[in-house]
Motif scaffolding. Structure first.
Motif, PDB file in Angstrom:
ATOM      1  N   LEU A  36       0.020 -10.660   5.473  1.00  0.00           N
ATOM      2  CA  LEU A  36       0.603 -10.618   6.809  1.00  0.00           C
ATOM      3  C   LEU A  36       0.434  -9.121   7.364  1.00  0.00           C
ATOM      4  N   ASP A  37       0.638  -8.080   6.899  1.00  0.00           N
ATOM      5  CA  ASP A  37       0.468  -6.879   7.078  1.00  0.00           C
ATOM      6  C   ASP A  37      -0.883  -6.478   7.297  1.00  0.00           C
ATOM      7  N   VAL A  38      -1.812  -6.941   6.502  1.00  0.00           N
ATOM      8  CA  VAL A  38      -3.102  -6.490   6.431  1.00  0.00           C
ATOM      9  C   VAL A  38      -3.830  -7.337   7.691  1.00  0.00           C
ATOM     10  N   VAL A  39      -3.512  -8.483   7.620  1.00  0.00           N
ATOM     11  CA  VAL A  39      -4.523  -9.379   8.642  1.00  0.00           C
ATOM     12  C   VAL A  39      -3.991  -9.131  10.014  1.00  0.00           C
ATOM     13  N   ASP A  40      -2.637  -8.776  10.165  1.00  0.00           N
ATOM     14  CA  ASP A  40      -2.172  -8.464  11.406  1.00  0.00           C
ATOM     15  C   ASP A  40      -2.655  -7.166  12.233  1.00  0.00           C
ATOM     16  N   GLU A  41      -2.738  -6.310  10.876  1.00  0.00           N
ATOM     17  CA  GLU A  41      -3.246  -4.700  11.524  1.00  0.00           C
ATOM     18  C   GLU A  41      -4.988  -5.077  11.882  1.00  0.00           C
ATOM     19  N   ALA A  42      -5.562  -6.115  11.085  1.00  0.00           N
ATOM     20  CA  ALA A  42      -7.067  -6.321  11.479  1.00  0.00           C
ATOM     21  C   ALA A  42      -7.405  -6.922  12.622  1.00  0.00           C
ATOM     22  N   THR A  43      -6.355  -7.869  13.178  1.00  0.00           N
ATOM     23  CA  THR A  43      -6.727  -8.557  14.270  1.00  0.00           C
ATOM     24  C   THR A  43      -5.930  -7.926  15.553  1.00  0.00           C
ATOM     25  N   HIS A  44      -5.244  -7.150  15.276  1.00  0.00           N
ATOM     26  CA  HIS A  44      -4.932  -6.198  16.591  1.00  0.00           C
ATOM     27  C   HIS A  44      -5.813  -5.836  17.497  1.00  0.00           C
ATOM     28  N   PRO A  45      -7.108  -5.365  17.254  1.00  0.00           N
ATOM     29  CA  PRO A  45      -8.015  -5.186  18.540  1.00  0.00           C
ATOM     30  C   PRO A  45      -8.546  -6.378  18.930  1.00  0.00           C
ATOM     31  N   GLY A  84      -6.694  -8.483  20.331  1.00  0.00           N
ATOM     32  CA  GLY A  84      -5.586  -9.115  21.212  1.00  0.00           C
ATOM     33  C   GLY A  84      -4.707 -10.310  20.667  1.00  0.00           C
ATOM     34  N   VAL A  85      -4.677 -10.215  19.244  1.00  0.00           N
ATOM     35  CA  VAL A  85      -3.902 -11.597  18.538  1.00  0.00           C
ATOM     36  C   VAL A  85      -3.021 -10.822  17.666  1.00  0.00           C
ATOM     37  N   LYS A  86      -1.703 -11.438  17.640  1.00  0.00           N
ATOM     38  CA  LYS A  86      -0.682 -11.221  16.966  1.00  0.00           C
ATOM     39  C   LYS A  86      -0.552 -12.445  15.770  1.00  0.00           C
ATOM     40  N   VAL A  87      -0.877 -12.019  14.623  1.00  0.00           N
ATOM     41  CA  VAL A  87      -0.513 -12.824  13.449  1.00  0.00           C
ATOM     42  C   VAL A  87       0.936 -13.032  12.868  1.00  0.00           C
ATOM     43  N   THR A  88       1.556 -14.144  13.047  1.00  0.00           N
ATOM     44  CA  THR A  88       3.109 -13.939  13.103  1.00  0.00           C
ATOM     45  C   THR A  88       3.427 -14.452  11.586  1.00  0.00           C
ATOM     46  N   ARG A  89       2.611 -15.316  10.990  1.00  0.00           N
ATOM     47  CA  ARG A  89       3.095 -15.898   9.776  1.00  0.00           C
ATOM     48  C   ARG A  89       1.718 -16.097   8.783  1.00  0.00           C
ATOM     49  N   ILE A  90       1.739 -15.779   7.675  1.00  0.00           N
ATOM     50  CA  ILE A  90       0.695 -16.479   6.795  1.00  0.00           C
ATOM     51  C   ILE A  90       1.365 -16.941   5.598  1.00  0.00           C
ATOM     52  N   GLU A  91       1.007 -18.169   5.100  1.00  0.00           N
ATOM     53  CA  GLU A  91       1.721 -18.757   3.905  1.00  0.00           C
ATOM     54  C   GLU A  91       0.783 -19.425   2.732  1.00  0.00           C
ATOM     55  N   ILE A  92       0.916 -19.083   1.856  1.00  0.00           N
ATOM     56  CA  ILE A  92       0.270 -19.765   0.856  1.00  0.00           C
ATOM     57  C   ILE A  92       1.094 -20.889   0.287  1.00  0.00           C
ATOM     58  N   LYS A  93       0.260 -22.105   0.652  1.00  0.00           N
ATOM     59  CA  LYS A  93       0.655 -23.566   0.400  1.00  0.00           C
ATOM     60  C   LYS A  93       0.611 -23.888  -1.086  1.00  0.00           C
ATOM     61  N   ASP A  94      -0.491 -23.719  -1.714  1.00  0.00           N
ATOM     62  CA  ASP A  94      -0.287 -24.240  -2.949  1.00  0.00           C
ATOM     63  C   ASP A  94      -1.144 -23.437  -4.097  1.00  0.00           C
ATOM     64  N   ILE A  95      -0.816 -23.083  -5.339  1.00  0.00           N
ATOM     65  CA  ILE A  95      -1.686 -22.273  -6.286  1.00  0.00           C
ATOM     66  C   ILE A  95      -1.803 -23.310  -7.456  1.00  0.00           C
ATOM     67  N   ALA A  96      -2.983 -23.656  -7.581  1.00  0.00           N
ATOM     68  CA  ALA A  96      -3.264 -24.509  -8.733  1.00  0.00           C
ATOM     69  C   ALA A  96      -3.996 -23.942  -9.965  1.00  0.00           C
ATOM     70  N   PRO A  97      -3.462 -23.710 -10.846  1.00  0.00           N
ATOM     71  CA  PRO A  97      -4.177 -23.340 -12.077  1.00  0.00           C
ATOM     72  C   PRO A  97      -4.999 -24.165 -12.689  1.00  0.00           C
ATOM     73  N   PRO A  98      -5.923 -24.076 -13.517  1.00  0.00           N
ATOM     74  CA  PRO A  98      -6.546 -25.270 -14.237  1.00  0.00           C
ATOM     75  C   PRO A  98      -5.799 -25.803 -15.034  1.00  0.00           C
ATOM     76  N   LYS A  99      -6.333 -27.249 -15.404  1.00  0.00           N
ATOM     77  CA  LYS A  99      -5.270 -28.159 -16.378  1.00  0.00           C
ATOM     78  C   LYS A  99      -5.042 -27.567 -17.772  1.00  0.00           C
ATOM     79  N   ASP A 100      -6.015 -27.034 -18.450  1.00  0.00           N
ATOM     80  CA  ASP A 100      -5.734 -26.609 -19.777  1.00  0.00           C
ATOM     81  C   ASP A 100      -4.723 -25.565 -19.577  1.00  0.00           C
ATOM     82  N   LEU A 101      -4.879 -24.487 -18.639  1.00  0.00           N
ATOM     83  CA  LEU A 101      -3.971 -23.286 -18.573  1.00  0.00           C
ATOM     84  C   LEU A 101      -2.581 -24.118 -18.086  1.00  0.00           C
ATOM     85  N   VAL A 102      -2.417 -25.005 -17.281  1.00  0.00           N
ATOM     86  CA  VAL A 102      -1.043 -25.832 -17.105  1.00  0.00           C
ATOM     87  C   VAL A 102      -0.404 -26.155 -18.340  1.00  0.00           C
ATOM     88  N   GLU A 103      -1.144 -27.035 -19.034  1.00  0.00           N
ATOM     89  CA  GLU A 103      -0.846 -27.309 -20.331  1.00  0.00           C
ATOM     90  C   GLU A 103      -0.201 -26.293 -21.133  1.00  0.00           C
TER      91      GLU A 103
END
Length: 308
Positions: free
Chosen positions: A143-152, A154-173
């Motif tokens: 949020l800090d990085v993207v909001d600063e980059a989009t300020h020129p 005329g945009v205000k980034v209010t929130r960024i959420e990571i929805k899902d982090i999916a490791p490989p199947k063998d790593l999950v096992e």
């Protein structure tokens, strides 16, 4: 007259068309940029606005409400060389319509590409364990990085959420096996701690029991010693009294000692383990005489006390 009427009619028609073209109604939550011969001049706000047709025209129609865009999933290599698939969502709002219209081309696509690039940068500098356990920290950094980059823009980034982090199947096992091993380890540690505490409590209980037992033996020995002392004093007093009686020539005192030894000897013979049946003559009159002597001694001992 007919030509003039046609001219007036045409003029009225053009006036109506011009009026319609000059009046613009802007909906709530929207803003329009106004251009004069292709150059930005002003911004229309929600409500009824009037412009000069042909000379002025609408440039961009911008949504000023907060918007949400899905960040497409992408594969990221973490700091410890683990391949994970990540997607997310970004919330933003246009706060300056002219900048959003003229500072960047295709605003939505620009924001999505900026977010995806920074996701690779931020998450690629972290280990897999940090990705899975520090999601809030990742969101804050993005949020800090993207909001600063989009300020020129005329945009205000209010929130960024990571929805899902999916490791490989063998790593999950592998992570599942690791978690199982950690749980077994914690269970073994807890079991060992429980046994240790149980042994400590048992030892403390045995210690308390031993202390109480020793105190009991001490008290018993003290009482036994006191009883033996009292018995010894009584026997000493009895011996002294009998000795005085013998010294004064009292024959009953001698009979008392003989009778006492006689009775003790019979007791030992009767309680002997090797004795099954005893046949021996007993002179009951002698024993009775001895008992009579004991009685006379007792009377002689207690008589002075009664006289006093």
């Amino acid at each position: 007259m007919g030509g003039f009427a046609v001219f007036v009619l045409v003029l009225v028609v053009f006036a109506v068309i011009g009026l319609l073209l000059s009046v613009k109604a802007v909906p709530q939550g929207m803003e329009y940029t106004v251009e004069r011969f292709g150059k930005y001049t002003t911004t229309m706000t929600p409500g009824l606005n009037v412009i000069v047709p042909i000379v002025y025209n609408i440039g961009h129609k911008l949504n000023m409400m907060e918007q949400v865009a899905d960040v497409p999933s992408q594969e990221i290599i973490t700091k410890d060389n683990a391949m994970v698939t990540v997607d997310g969502v970004v919330f933003f709002q246009i706060i300056d319509a002219p900048k959003a219209a003229y500072e960047v081309n295709n605003l939505d696509n620009a924001i999505l590409n900026l977010v995806m690039t920074n996701i690779r940068t931020v998450m690629g500098s972290m280990d897999l364990d940090e990705l899975l356990s520090k999601r809030d920290e990742i969101n804050a950094r993005l949020l800090d990085v993207v909001d600063e980059a989009t300020h020129p823009w005329g945009v205000k980034v209010t929130r960024i959420e990571i929805k899902d982090i999916a490791p490989p199947k063998d790593l999950v096992e592998a992570m599942g096996r690791q978690m199982k091993a950690e749980r077994l380890k914690r269970a073994s540690i807890l079991e060992a701690q429980g046994q240790r505490e149980s042994e400590i409590l048992r030892a403390e209980g045995e210690k308390e029991a031993a202390i109480l037992e020793a105190e009991g033996r001490k008290e018993s020995a003290f009482r036994d010693a006191d009883a033996r002392e009292r018995l010894a004093k009584a026997e000493a007093n009895a011996t002294m009294m009998v000795s005085k009686a013998i010294a004064s020539g009292d024959i009953q005192a001698i009979n008392y000692f003989i009778a006492q030894k006689y009775v003790e000897s019979l007791k030992h013979i009767a309680t002997s383990e090797n004795s099954k049946l005893i046949l021996m003559p007993l002179e009951a009159s002698s024993v009775i005489g001895a008992l009579s002597g004991i009685t006379e001694i007792a009377k002689a001992a207690f008589k002075p006390e009664q006289e006093d």
